[in-house]
Design an enzyme around this catalytic site. Sequence first.
Site, PDB file in Angstrom:
ATOM      1  N   ILE A  17       0.825  -1.212   0.000  1.00 58.30           N
ATOM      2  CA  ILE A  17       0.000   0.000   0.000  1.00 58.30           C
ATOM      3  C   ILE A  17       0.867   1.273   0.000  1.00 58.30           C
ATOM      4  O   ILE A  17       0.477   2.301  -0.560  1.00 58.30           O
ATOM      5  CB  ILE A  17      -1.001  -0.009   1.192  1.00 58.30           C
ATOM      6  CG1 ILE A  17      -2.022   1.113   1.092  1.00 58.30           C
ATOM      7  CG2 ILE A  17      -0.306   0.022   2.532  1.00 58.30           C
ATOM      8  CD1 ILE A  17      -3.014   0.995  -0.008  1.00 58.30           C
ATOM      9  N   ASP A  73      10.071  -2.842  -9.107  1.00 57.78           N
ATOM     10  CA  ASP A  73      10.946  -3.633  -8.262  1.00 57.78           C
ATOM     11  C   ASP A  73      12.077  -2.739  -7.770  1.00 57.78           C
ATOM     12  O   ASP A  73      12.630  -1.953  -8.540  1.00 57.78           O
ATOM     13  CB  ASP A  73      11.498  -4.846  -9.018  1.00 57.78           C
ATOM     14  CG  ASP A  73      11.814  -5.962  -8.048  1.00 57.78           C
ATOM     15  OD1 ASP A  73      10.865  -6.563  -7.518  1.00 57.78           O
ATOM     16  OD2 ASP A  73      13.013  -6.194  -7.761  1.00 57.78           O
TER      17      ASP A  73
END
Length: 194
Positions: A17, A73
Amino acid sequence: MTYLPKDKIVYFATSNIHKYTEACQVLSECKIVTAMLKKIEAMEIQDDNLANIAKFSVIDATRKCHLPIIVEDAGLFIEALNGFPGPYSSYVYRTIGNDGILKLIKNIIERKACFKSVVAFHSPERVEPMCFRSEVEGKIVREKRGSQGFGFDPIFEPLNSSKTFAEMPFEEKNRHSHRGFALCKFAKWFTSNR
Ligand code: IMP
């Protein structure tokens, strides 16, 4: 109900989140609406290269959902540890965490580190995903500071700041962070190519 043109929505495949909140703020400044694809379980490979990991996941997610998707990433690279944990940051955070990193470099004076981020975008119309890379230099502080953010935020202080990422509200972190810069690059490309 308001319908948004499909070409203004990008789906962020993540269960984090904090990453999602950071992305929404950066992308909304370029009028891109971001939706969270939380339950998609995009496959993640283990690789020395962040771009390979992000590309593999975004291809897999797009194949499953048929939507325009970004995957991000990131990794923390500590100079005194020859770049460790780098692409293994997730595992290292889950196992030894911030306290473990601080212990590992307790007696090391040279504390340079950098955060790297790769944002990969793919959509059903594309042949290949696009990757947007960024990195920020900084140092590993001696003690954890701050309570905001996630992961290694309390131990990383970017260059030209006296605050760790965890001492910054996410809007401020975005102005200094690897992810903020990589997302900006993506947003510029996306708005001029959609
Ligand atoms: P991921 O594979 O991109 O989710 O990131 C690998 C690990 O690096 C995560 O588990 C986090 O602990 C850490 N990480 C990634 N980005 C950040 C960041 O912006 N701040 C702090 N830690 C991060």
